[in-house]
Motif scaffolding. Structure first.
Motif, PDB file in Angstrom:
ATOM      1  N   LEU A   1      16.648  54.244 -45.582  1.00 55.29           N
ATOM      2  CA  LEU A   1      16.302  53.459 -46.777  1.00 55.29           C
ATOM      3  C   LEU A   1      14.912  52.842 -46.721  1.00 55.29           C
ATOM      4  O   LEU A   1      14.431  52.330 -47.709  1.00 55.29           O
ATOM      5  CB  LEU A   1      17.323  52.336 -46.989  1.00 55.29           C
ATOM      6  N   GLY A   2      14.274  52.890 -45.556  1.00 53.04           N
ATOM      7  CA  GLY A   2      12.935  52.315 -45.480  1.00 53.04           C
ATOM      8  C   GLY A   2      12.721  51.615 -44.159  1.00 53.04           C
ATOM      9  O   GLY A   2      13.670  51.416 -43.399  1.00 53.04           O
ATOM     10  N   SER A   3      11.468  51.295 -43.879  1.00 57.30           N
ATOM     11  CA  SER A   3      11.194  50.584 -42.633  1.00 57.30           C
ATOM     12  C   SER A   3       9.963  49.707 -42.817  1.00 57.30           C
ATOM     13  O   SER A   3       9.170  49.915 -43.723  1.00 57.30           O
ATOM     14  CB  SER A   3      10.959  51.571 -41.487  1.00 57.30           C
ATOM     15  N   PHE A   4       9.856  48.717 -41.963  1.00 57.30           N
ATOM     16  CA  PHE A   4       8.640  47.893 -41.963  1.00 57.30           C
ATOM     17  C   PHE A   4       8.451  47.335 -40.565  1.00 57.30           C
ATOM     18  O   PHE A   4       9.358  47.360 -39.739  1.00 57.30           O
ATOM     19  CB  PHE A   4       8.705  46.784 -43.016  1.00 57.30           C
ATOM     20  N   GLU A   5       7.225  46.836 -40.331  1.00 58.01           N
ATOM     21  CA  GLU A   5       6.908  46.351 -38.989  1.00 58.01           C
ATOM     22  C   GLU A   5       6.578  44.882 -39.006  1.00 58.01           C
ATOM     23  O   GLU A   5       6.099  44.348 -40.007  1.00 58.01           O
ATOM     24  CB  GLU A   5       5.727  47.144 -38.415  1.00 58.01           C
ATOM     25  N   LEU A   6       6.840  44.254 -37.890  1.00 56.53           N
ATOM     26  CA  LEU A   6       6.497  42.847 -37.728  1.00 56.53           C
ATOM     27  C   LEU A   6       5.590  42.778 -36.495  1.00 56.53           C
ATOM     28  O   LEU A   6       5.936  43.322 -35.449  1.00 56.53           O
ATOM     29  CB  LEU A   6       7.781  42.048 -37.504  1.00 56.53           C
ATOM     30  N   HIS A   7       4.425  42.149 -36.674  1.00 56.74           N
ATOM     31  CA  HIS A   7       3.443  42.150 -35.578  1.00 56.74           C
ATOM     32  C   HIS A   7       3.260  40.752 -34.993  1.00 56.74           C
ATOM     33  O   HIS A   7       3.655  39.761 -35.583  1.00 56.74           O
ATOM     34  CB  HIS A   7       2.090  42.654 -36.094  1.00 56.74           C
TER      35      HIS A   7
END
Lengths: 660, 125
Positions: A487-493
């Motif tokens: 369904l999607g992905s995102f990153e946390l830095h």
């Protein structure tokens, strides 16, 4: 105002809330259902029964059964074979089916969403005409097994059709809602079985898709417990089996090969459908094959119920498998079910009933709602009132105590590193997309959770040096992330370690499902820095949708123009016929009077006779001529004179100008 | 035994969070049971019944446009889920009887509270 739509594979139904109850909206011909057919031709589009009736003459440009392709990936072999069997021309772009039709003299291509949008705006027009108001908020019933992609495709279709804030409801839940609406007593009564909690199995079998769910009904409250669908099971399969055996019969007995004739095949399918429906009430059905070939006389074929059951034994097994899957997915057993509710046209088939009855070994009462075919649309209309009633306005009395609590059908979660799962404490999120064999799917929101809901889960960070996590969101049942829907992905830095300098870092992932089933996933680190992502799975971009919307508006405009022209033409025709009739009557009237004057009237004239005849002619003249040009006669001694100039100023009232 | 407590405490964070959220939203001293208006000895069936009754009041469909209703209904779902699950209910009952611990393990604080700059300064001073 909102309205409820049952968008079926074979036919659509639409209902609105009116006078304290949901009612079905009829189409222009007075049918309670609109077959899901759209026909394109040189002079516009046709919908419903008209489109279905003209299919034989326009086989390549008549589109049907489109629900099965909505939001489906064409790379799926099942979908691809089904698409290739359709008599209309198809191709594919970017993983989706595309339909090619000839429309208004041009080659046009449409995606399934656009076809569904056309059907939706047609249904909406029916509702607008029925209620006399603008209706923009549809509640569309979908099978619970529809994936997020299919649901999104339907919402995209609503966007293209210009329908705002669509709600999707599970079709079994809609049927249960309707059942609760008319079967629940107004006041709780412990002695009445209907006012305590009942656990009901709802089975909705349509033409192409079958769904089942277990719901608890207590008074007006409907709580869905577990639901599932088989997207390739329905009445159509019986039709296909019958038409296949008919084709074999034609070939072996009469030497007619229909395998390369799509027109005959479509015809056979319609004959098969009619025979199957007949077998629901009769023991035998006769199929008239006369229309298949002009050259040879073909005697009708008779089929029986036993023959039908013998043709497709697998269908009953699939149905029972679907019911069993509900028990596997929940803590309920067969003995917990207090009632079985059958909805959908296909459940009229005696074979379905007897198989379900046999499965529940006759202990559980099997009932069907009053309107087997319409329960879903009526339930959706009720949901529309529950959902969309304007703020501050009182809810209709009967609906005050009604509530539907729907569930999430597939588990939602994230990919985590496999090595971290068995350890105590939070699982570890991968630092990047990573290799798939290293990660497993960890559920955050389990299947069958009532929504709206929100759940937070702590995760640890693997590589503290990277200080980065990749949140990959999946939906599905499998432990393997790749086997589920991505369904999607995102990153946390720049995730800080706690305490600073140590090797620990944590991230809290938050899943929030809204009451319209939309999901927002957010992640935050221990410094409360947050990133979030709204799940969007749509295939169509905003620009594409806008282009399609404009196209749809143009076609709608054309259809309205065409309708207007047709209405005007018919009006004018009627006017001409009317004029001709009154002129003819006047002619005969005047002729009769002249004859009378020549004959009887020339010898003895009575005042009354003259007056009666005069009045008769004046009356005929008044009907034939417009008011301003009417020549009146007041009395025998008044010589009337028409004066066009003065009459034109007062052309509303007949003039009786008398002068000496 | 000490180790076991620490490990379990890690899984009890969800309950701790819920208890503090519930008290913040519904008033001090609200417990899972008092919120659902059932005695702590209630059967699972009674809890399910109470949950439905409460849902009728708190469902967003019944409260269009009411602020925070989404959160409250979500919490209701989680809490009734805990009370209807035998193991989780036992965990909650333990804290219901003995009180939620004041000290909730280092991991709990690490992930939830960050000393701000001002706090650090005041601490240093």
């Amino acid at each position: 105002m909102s309205f409820g739509i049952d968008l079926g594979t074979q036919s659509c139904r639409v209902a609105v809330w009116q006078n304290g109850q949901p009612v079905i909206v009829l189409d222009e011909e007075g049918n309670r259902a609109l077959p899901s057919y759209v026909a394109f031709s040189g002079d516009g589009r046709r919908f419903g029964s008209i489109a279905k009736a003209q299919q034989g003459a326009n086989i390549e440009n008549t589109v049907f059964g489109i629900k099965g392709f909505l939001g489906r990936d064409i790379r799926d072999t099942v979908i691809r074979t089904r698409l290739s069997r359709m008599p209309y021309r198809t191709s594919r772009t970017a993983g989706a089916a595309v339909l090619k039709v000839e429309f208004l003299g041009n080659q046009e291509t449409f995606v399934p969403e656009e076809i569904v949008a056309m059907q939706l705006s047609k249904l909406r027009r029916l509702v607008d005409v029925h209620t006399g108001t603008q209706n923009e908020c549809p509640v569309i019933a979908v099978p619970p097994g529809f994936s997020r992609h299919q649901r999104q495709a339907l919402i995209d279709a609503c966007d293209i059709a210009g329908l705002r804030t669509p709600y999707l409801i599970d079709d079994t839940s809609a049927a249960a809602l309707y059942y609760a609406f008319y079967s629940s007593p107004a006041l709780p009564n412990p002695n009445d079985p209907a006012s305590v909690e009942r656990l009901i199995l709802v089975l909705n079998m349509g033409a192409g898709i079958t769904s089942a769910s277990i719901v608890a009904i207590e008074q007006g409250l409907v709580e869905t417990k577990v639901a599932s669908s088989n997207l390739a099971l329905g009445g159509d399969h019986f039709d296909e089996a019958i038409s296949k055996s008919l084709a074999a019969h034609l070939k072996s007995k009469h030497g007619i090969d229909v395998s390369d004739n799509p027109r005959s095949q479509a015809r056979l399918l319609i004959l098969a459908e009619r025979a199957r429906k007949e077998l629901s009430s009769a023991m035998k059905a006769s199929i008239d094959l006369e229309a298949i070939s002009q050259d040879i006389r073909i005697p009708p074929v008779t089929i029986t119920r036993d023959y039908l059951d013998g043709q497709c034994p697998g269908i009953y097994d699939d149905l029972l498998k679907l019911i069993k899957s509900l028990f596997q997915r929940s803590a309920f057993t067969r003995a917990d079910i207090q009632e079985v509710l059958l909805v959908g046209g296909t459940t009229r088939m005696p074979g379905i009933l007897s198989n379900v009855q046999a499965y529940f070994s006759g202990d559980t009462p099997i009932c069907s709602v009053r309107n087997v075919d319409e329960a879903v649309a009526l339930g959706a209309a009720i949901y529309g009132v529950l959902k969309g009633h304007p703020e501050g306005q009182a809810m209709p009395e009967k609906l005050e105590d009604m509530l539907l609590m729907d569930i999430v059908h597939d588990a939602l979660g994230v990919a985590v590193l496999a090595e971290s799962v068995d350890l105590k404490g939070p699982s570890t999120l991968p630092a990047d997309g990573g290799s798939f064999h290293e990660s497993v799917f960890e559920v955050v929101i389990p299947r069958n959770t009532t929504f709206p809901c929100r759940r937070r889960v702590d995760f640890s960070v693997r590589n503290v040096g990277d200080r980065t996590v990749n949140v990959q969101v999946y939906e599905g049942d499998s432990k393997q992330p790749m086997a589920n829907a991505f369904l999607g992905s995102f990153e946390l830095h720049n995730i800080p370690t706690v305490p600073a300098g140590s090797d620990r870092a944590e991230v809290v992932v938050d899943f929030d499902i809204n009451s319209d089933h939309s999901v927002v996933v957010s992640a935050k680190d221990s410094k409360n820095r947050r990133r979030s992502m709204a799940i969007r799975v749509g295939r169509l971009s905003k620009i594409e949708k806008e282009t399609m919307q404009q196209k749809a508006e143009r076609f709608d405009e054309y259809d309205r123009m065409q309708e207007y022209r047709l209405r005007r033409r018919n009006d004018f025709e009627e006017y001409c016929y009317g004029a001709r009739e009154s002129i003819e009557r006047l002619q005969t009237g005047v002729h009769e009077c002249l004859e009378w004057l020549q004959g009887e009237g020339s010898t003895s004239v009575l005042d009354e006779d003259l007056e009666r005849r005069e009045e008769g002619v004046v009356e005929l003249l008044r009907k034939a001529l417009p008011p301003g040009y009417f020549i009146g006669r007041d009395a025998a001694d008044c010589a009337p004179q028409a004066d066009p100039e003065s009459h034109s100023q007062t052309d509303d009232t007949p003039l009786y100008d008398c002068y000496d | 035994a000490l180790l076991a407590t620490v490990v379990l405490a890690c899984q009890d964070h969800e309950i701790f969070d819920l208890v503090s959220e519930l008290e913040a939203a519904e008033g001090k001293g609200t417990t899972f049971y008092s919120w659902l208006t059932v005695p702590h000895t209630a059967s699972t069936a009674d809890i399910a019944k109470a949950y439905r009754k409460k849902s009728m009041l708190l469902h967003p469909d019944k409260n269009p446009g009411v602020k925070g209703i989404h959160e409250r209904f979500s919490r209701l779902g989680v809490i009734s889920g805990i009370l209807r699950n035998k193991e989780k209910r036992e965990r909650y009952d333990f804290f219901y009887k003995n009180g939620v611990p004041k000290w909730r393990g280092t991991g709990y604080y690490y992930s939830r509270f960050r000393p701000g700059l001002g706090f650090v300064f005041s601490f240093l001073v």
